[in-house]
Write an enzyme that holds these catalytic residues in place. Structure first.
Site, PDB file in Angstrom:
ATOM      1  N   CYS A  92       2.048  51.943  12.628  1.00 19.40           N
ATOM      2  CA  CYS A  92       1.566  53.318  12.428  1.00 19.40           C
ATOM      3  C   CYS A  92       2.546  54.412  12.847  1.00 19.40           C
ATOM      4  CB  CYS A  92       0.298  53.561  13.219  1.00 19.40           C
ATOM      5  SG  CYS A  92      -0.984  52.380  12.894  1.00 19.40           S
ATOM      6  N   HIS A 153      -1.609  60.174  15.859  1.00 21.44           N
ATOM      7  CA  HIS A 153      -0.809  59.097  16.469  1.00 21.44           C
ATOM      8  C   HIS A 153       0.693  59.415  16.541  1.00 21.44           C
ATOM      9  CE1 HIS A 153      -0.680  54.448  17.212  1.00 21.44           C
ATOM     10  NE2 HIS A 153      -0.370  55.166  18.268  1.00 21.44           N
TER      11      HIS A 153
END
Ligand SMILES: *[C@@H]1O[C@H](CO)[C@@H](O)[C@H](O)[C@H]1NC(C)=O
Ligand SMILES: *[C@@H]1O[C@H](CO)[C@@H](O)[C@H](O)[C@H]1NC(C)=O
Ligand SMILES: *[C@@H]1O[C@H](CO)[C@@H](O)[C@H](O)[C@H]1NC(C)=O
Length: 592
Positions: A92, A153
């Site tokens: 990610c 994130h």
């Protein structure tokens, strides 16, 4: 053919060189053009959907016959389906950093480093550096209203709880609603803790420590050996603080990491996952309706289909693939809801809509957790395996009715990083001239104006290690891929690293291929049949790729490593908190 290839590369490198004088000279002309731009040719909107951990084998239009994704399939029917759409990383944080900046994570310091693979906490000092420019920032300067809804994130703070140096609102977005971190199993209290294993280990060491201290106290007290009391006391104190730190960090994960923010405010701590699907849909609809009169860019970055696969009641038990399939079908429904609003507001023809996944599906089930495994179709490998096709080849769809042809597919090499130059160009902005941008404008390719993308080579990193490289020949469209390193599966032949959360990128858990493995992806997409290394073709192709690697390496410079050690350690001073730290809990979204 080989030498002409090299020349194209050289020419391209020259074109990419910053050229201040030239761009200054053409500035007046650009301004002139902008002035005469017809008033009715309004700039397009952008709606960018990004799934989390969705594999290429899990979408109807990419060949899955048992999971229902009618809305994603509709997008593909009305647009262009990219069949060789590649992420810059298989995890990610680095993949998303590359998407937003158009640059390989090794250039921005956002790649994994020495085993630190993603940002591990909300309260860490690492994150997308301030001096990196996202496409949102450039479009914002072009008068766009920019929003991001869902997962971020990419860091929050640098030095204090409220400096928000890495926050979306300081990276070009006007509006943020979502999770600053990623989902972890601990976000869903009905699931076993993801960190349970670490906690158990810590508890073992803590017991060992307590026993040692007690033994020392007793033998010193009995005068058997002579250790100064001061030393014993200090050792006990530091040890206690050490264990307390880990106990608090790991034990309250739900409060530290599972946080919902609206702009700079923490509004749910912990976040209630049951509500998220509906909230994200409502937020996206609201953003579109609020901004329909002006050009806007909306980035919907789903929490689906990352573990713990939290799915609202309405979708549980509906699919043929347990909770995992339910979760995908719920995400597809969310996309449908948002597309419907665009249709109702008559925005579809003025909007470039994009769909992709941040990387391939996760193949390892986690210890002490539900064993839900994804599928990357015919491709080998998955999430966390930087060089393997299943980790980096993802669904990619572009729809823009009337501009991009409907129901077509493009096999040429494309990257998620291509969105960066594509939206900037369409939005009237200019690319940053002081750095290398790795993405290429997608429009000529998806409009069918050119047969092949501008990408010749693509570099596949696993953390900071170059594991593989692909080359799409311009003359024949054949795609070659060479592997220098690949994960050592456990058990052998399993196609995944069971017992680990993801595969390692270096060290003993990796196979070093000498000679390197070469595959012809065009007729061996599952990478089963390496070319014999003693044939002339092998030598020719690997040599051309080796030269490309050397040119690529010469463009890399050391940068601060954002995911490394202290930058990625839970720091209570940076913890976003909706109360007075450490009393961080609230639920301010109850009535929405
Ligand atoms: C569809 O996706 C599910 C979930 O990942 C997977 O189990 C199944 O094998 C896939 N089917 C096909 C035909 O790829
Ligand atoms: C949108 O574009 C398509 C393709 O050009 C066209 O058929 C359709 O009528 C347009 N819709 C509207 C509402 O203008
Ligand atoms: C951002 O700053 C870092 C650290 O000073 C530097 O290494 C990097 O090259 C800079 N990046 C850009 C795009 O200017």
């Amino acid at each position: 053919m080989c030498s002409s290839q090299v020349w194209t590369e050289v020419r391209r490198a020259q074109e990419q060189r910053p050229c201040k004088w030239n761009s200054m000279a053409i500035l007046p002309f650009i301004l002139l053009l902008v002035n005469f731009y017809p008033a009715n040719a309004r700039k397009p909107n952008f709606v960018l959907f990004m799934a989390d951990d969705l594999g290429i084998g899990e979408v109807g239009c990419y060949g899955n016959s048992t999971i229902r994704t009618p809305n994603i399939d509709r997008l593909a029917q009305e647009g262009v389906k990219l069949t060789q759409h590649i992420t810059a990383a298989s995890l990610c944080t680095p993949s998303r950093a590359a998407f937003l900046t158009g640059r390989y994570p090794v250039r921005t310091g956002m790649s994994g480093y020495h085993g630190y693979k993603v940002l591990l906490w909300t309260a860490v000092s690492g994150g997308l550096p301030k001096n990196e420019t996202t496409f949102a920032k450039i479009l914002q300067q072009q008068g766009y209203s920019t929003g991001i809804i869902g997962k971020w994130h990419l860091g929050v703070n640098c030095e204090s709880r409220t400096d928000f140096c890495h926050h979306p609102l300081n990276h070009g977005f006007d509006y943020f609603f979502g999770l600053p971190m990623s989902l972890v199993n601990d976000c869903d209290v009905s699931r076993p803790s993801e960190l349970y294993v670490f906690q158990e280990q810590m508890w073992f060491y803590a017991q060992l420590f307590i026993t040692t201290v007690f033994t020392l106290v007793i033998i010193t007290w009995l005068n058997l050996i002579n250790i100064p009391w001061k030393i014993i006391f200090l050792g006990a104190l530091f040890g206690t603080l050490f264990f307390l730190y880990f106990y608090i960090a790991l034990g309250f994960q739900l409060y530290w990491n599972c946080i919902l923010m609206r702009n700079f405010d923490v509004v749910e701590q912990p976040a209630d996952l049951e509500l998220k699907a509906r909230q994200i849909v409502e937020e996206a609809k609201g953003f579109i309706i609020r901004n329909k009169e002006r050009p806007f860019l909306l980035f919907v970055t789903f929490l689906h289909i990352h573990s713990p696969h939290s799915t609202s009641k309405a979708f549980r038990g509906r699919s043929k693939h347990d909770l995992y399939g339910d979760n995908i079908e719920e995400m597809d429904w969310m996309i449908g809801e948002i597309l419907d609003v665009m249709k109702q507001e008559d925005l579809a023809n003025d909007t470039l809509t994009y769909f992709a996944s941040d990387h391939g599906a996760h193949l390892e089930g986690m210890k002490g957790s539900l064993h839900l495994r994804g599928s990357n179709g015919i491709y080998r490998g998955g999430k966390g395996m930087g060089g393997m096709e299943g980790g980096i080849r993802v669904p990619g769809i572009i729809r823009w009715p009337g501009v991009v042809p409907a129901n077509t597919s493009v096999d040429s090499l494309t990257s998620l990083m291509d969105i960066f130059p594509t939206v900037i160009k369409l939005g009237g902005g200019t690319l940053p001239q002081d750095r290398i941008i790795d993405g290429k404008d997608l429009m000529p390719l998806v409009q069918g104006i050119v047969p092949k993308s501008e990408h010749d080579f693509m570099f596949h990193y696993c953390d900071e290690h170059l594991h593989a490289v692909r080359w799409q020949e311009s003359s024949s469209n054949t795609t070659w891929k060479v592997h220098y390193m690949s994960p050592r599966f456990s058990p052998e032949g399993a196609g995944a690293c069971h017992g680990f959360k993801v595969c390692a990128c270096s060290g003993k858990q990796v196979l070093y291929h000498v000679p390197s493995l070469l595959f012809n992806l065009s007729n061996d997409p599952s990478e089963k049949y390496p070319l014999p290394s003693d044939c002339g073709l092998y030598r020719k192709v690997t040599e051309i790729i080796q030269q490309a690697v050397a040119r690529h390496n010469s463009t890399l410079h050391p940068v601060p490593q954002q995911l490394f050690r202290l930058n990625n350690l839970w720091n209570p001073m940076l913890q976003p908190c909706c109360g007075t730290f450490p009393f961080c809990w609230c639920d301010k979204e109850k009535n929405t």
